[in-house]
Design an enzyme around this catalytic site. Structure first.
Site, PDB file in Angstrom:
ATOM      1  N   ARG A  52     -13.393  -5.995   8.604  1.00  0.00           N
ATOM      2  CA  ARG A  52     -14.035  -4.981   7.746  1.00  0.00           C
ATOM      3  C   ARG A  52     -14.975  -5.632   6.737  1.00  0.00           C
ATOM      4  NH1 ARG A  52     -10.203  -0.926   4.667  1.00  0.00           N
ATOM      5  NH2 ARG A  52      -9.839  -2.799   3.415  1.00  0.00           N
ATOM      6  N   ARG A 100     -33.850  -7.901 -12.635  1.00  0.00           N
ATOM      7  CA  ARG A 100     -33.464  -6.518 -12.321  1.00  0.00           C
ATOM      8  C   ARG A 100     -34.606  -5.714 -11.716  1.00  0.00           C
ATOM      9  NH1 ARG A 100     -33.128  -1.334 -14.109  1.00  0.00           N
ATOM     10  NH2 ARG A 100     -31.175  -0.239 -13.608  1.00  0.00           N
ATOM     11  N   HIS A 102     -34.747  -2.576  -8.413  1.00  0.00           N
ATOM     12  CA  HIS A 102     -33.826  -1.896  -7.505  1.00  0.00           C
ATOM     13  C   HIS A 102     -33.860  -2.445  -6.077  1.00  0.00           C
ATOM     14  CE1 HIS A 102     -33.626   0.812 -10.878  1.00  0.00           C
ATOM     15  NE2 HIS A 102     -32.669   1.521 -10.277  1.00  0.00           N
ATOM     16  N   LYS A 149     -16.859  -0.665   2.051  1.00  0.00           N
ATOM     17  CA  LYS A 149     -15.961  -0.943   0.920  1.00  0.00           C
ATOM     18  C   LYS A 149     -16.777  -1.565  -0.220  1.00  0.00           C
ATOM     19  CE  LYS A 149     -11.228  -2.620   0.156  1.00  0.00           C
ATOM     20  NZ  LYS A 149     -10.669  -1.418  -0.442  1.00  0.00           N
ATOM     21  N   LEU A 207     -12.793   5.590   3.719  1.00  0.00           N
ATOM     22  CA  LEU A 207     -12.671   4.169   4.015  1.00  0.00           C
ATOM     23  C   LEU A 207     -11.784   4.028   5.255  1.00  0.00           C
ATOM     24  CD1 LEU A 207     -13.397   1.316   2.941  1.00  0.00           C
ATOM     25  CD2 LEU A 207     -11.041   1.216   2.153  1.00  0.00           C
TER      26      LEU A 207
HETATM   27  N1  PDD Z   1      -7.760   0.226  -1.690  1.00  0.00           N
HETATM   28  N2  PDD Z   1      -9.165   4.449   0.734  1.00  0.00           N
HETATM   29  C1  PDD Z   1      -9.702   3.871  -0.351  1.00  0.00           C
HETATM   30  C2  PDD Z   1     -10.727   4.634  -1.137  1.00  0.00           C
HETATM   31  C3  PDD Z   1      -9.292   2.571  -0.751  1.00  0.00           C
HETATM   32  O1  PDD Z   1      -9.846   1.986  -1.836  1.00  0.00           O
HETATM   33  C4  PDD Z   1      -8.301   1.899   0.013  1.00  0.00           C
HETATM   34  C5  PDD Z   1      -7.840   0.513  -0.345  1.00  0.00           C
HETATM   35  C6  PDD Z   1      -7.765   2.544   1.142  1.00  0.00           C
HETATM   36  C7  PDD Z   1      -6.743   1.874   2.033  1.00  0.00           C
HETATM   37  O2  PDD Z   1      -7.338   0.838   2.790  1.00  0.00           O
HETATM   38  P1  PDD Z   1      -6.488  -0.426   3.262  1.00  0.00           P
HETATM   39  O3  PDD Z   1      -5.355   0.097   4.063  1.00  0.00           O
HETATM   40  O4  PDD Z   1      -7.437  -1.206   4.084  1.00  0.00           O
HETATM   41  O5  PDD Z   1      -6.026  -1.137   2.018  1.00  0.00           O
HETATM   42  C8  PDD Z   1      -8.233   3.809   1.476  1.00  0.00           C
HETATM   43  C9  PDD Z   1      -7.535  -1.140  -2.091  1.00  0.00           C
HETATM   44  C10 PDD Z   1      -6.132  -1.592  -1.854  1.00  0.00           C
HETATM   45  C11 PDD Z   1      -8.019  -1.333  -3.521  1.00  0.00           C
HETATM   46  O6  PDD Z   1      -9.066  -0.774  -3.820  1.00  0.00           O
HETATM   47  O7  PDD Z   1      -7.391  -2.053  -4.293  1.00  0.00           O
END
Ligand code: PDD
Length: 282
Positions: A52, A100, A102, A149, A207
């Site tokens: 990921r 800076r 964008h 992410k 996510l």
């Molecule tokens: N969070 N959805 C969101 C918005 C998240 O931020 C996360 C993870 C998940 C779960 O994904 P995973 O199983 O890959 O951890 C779903 C992490 C733990 C964080 O932001 O600390």
């Protein structure tokens, strides 16, 4: 004990670890991150999180500054220096430091790499799971590429704070058509009256949780049917069970959504079984 962080090739005392004020992560949230849980000194679901990480970088056209082996070496050293056997590793990569503007900076700009490790009390998390947690529902105010992410987490931060102020562990975010997308930092699941597991399809609206994918495969191997579709808060409140998944919470049963208990108000048996199965797998 001194904590250490990794910043652009150097281990530094955590208290003094700095990045520049014109880092694009700081100025534009032009950065991605990953979180691995660590148990008994081992990264959990390491391959999924590395895959990921590469995808997030590719989607934002940030060049990957290290190989997977390079990240693994730094992580091992970070765990050693911070004496973390049970906890988490955080990695953030921004597009780097530049004047800076964008639009993207020159292609020669070096991405910023920051890594930290901290201990987590898995026993406290287990106690939370044993009791089950409450969630509240809130409108999903985020952008259209939640599958990447990124550190663009302000709506998640506000939702989590609202949950904390309401005495809940998580906020379930609801899209414009009244369907739950996911939690502020977890994926959302329900179990129907027929014992079918339901979690939203992994498109651009959520996510693609690594724990979600792992639990899905594990549940199917255990004989459960898993449906990837959206569901409303009302469907979740009247479901047999609800639970959430993430790298740090594993599988955590939900016993209340807004002002209504889920099922009989106690952790559901499917969630409890999947939590144990996940912890055994790892
Ligand atoms: N969070 N959805 C969101 C918005 C998240 O931020 C996360 C993870 C998940 C779960 O994904 P995973 O199983 O890959 O951890 C779903 C992490 C733990 C964080 O932001 O600390």
């Amino acid at each position: 004990m001194t904590r250490f962080a990794y910043v652009n090739g150097c281990f530094q005392p955590h208290a003094d670890a700095m990045i520049h004020i014109e880092d694009r992560g700081f100025q534009f949230a032009d950065a991605i991150y990953e979180v691995w849980s660590v148990r008994d000194g081992e990264l959990m679901d390491a391959d999924g999180h590395f895959a990921r990480l590469e995808r997030s970088l590719r989607e934002l056209r940030i060049s990957n500054p290290k190989t997977e082996a390079g990240y693994r070496l730094v992580i091992a050293e970070l765990l050693r220096r911070n004496r973390v056997r049970d906890g988490l590793v955080y990695l953030q990569i921004s597009r780097g430091r530049a004047r800076r503007d964008h639009a993207f900076p020159a292609a020669t700009t070096r991405p910023t790499v920051v890594m930290t490790a901290k201990r987590l009390d898995h026993a406290a998390a287990q106690r939370r799971a044993d009791a089950g947690v409450a969630v509240i529902s809130l409108p999903d105010l985020r952008w259209g590429r939640r599958d990447i992410k990124t550190v663009n987490l302000l709506p998640n931060v506000l939702a989590k704070q609202a949950a904390a102020e309401a005495g809940a562990a998580e906020a379930w975010l609801v899209d414009a058509s009244g369907q739950v997308t996911e939690g502020a930092s977890t994926n959302a699941w329900i179990v129907t009256a027929d014992g079918v597991l339901v979690t939203r399809q992994a498109d651009h609206d959520i996510l693609h949780g690594i724990t979600r994918a792992r639990i899905m495969r594990r549940a199917q191997a255990m004989g459960y049917t898993v449906e990837e579709r959206s569901f409303s808060i009302e469907e979740a409140q009247t479901a047999r069970e609800a639970f959430m998944t993430s790298a740090t919470s594993f599988v955590t049963p939900i016993v209340r959504i807004d002002d209504r208990p889920v099922g009989n108000g106690a952790p559901g048996s499917v969630a409890v079984e999947l939590r144990s199965a996940y912890l055994e797998l790892i």
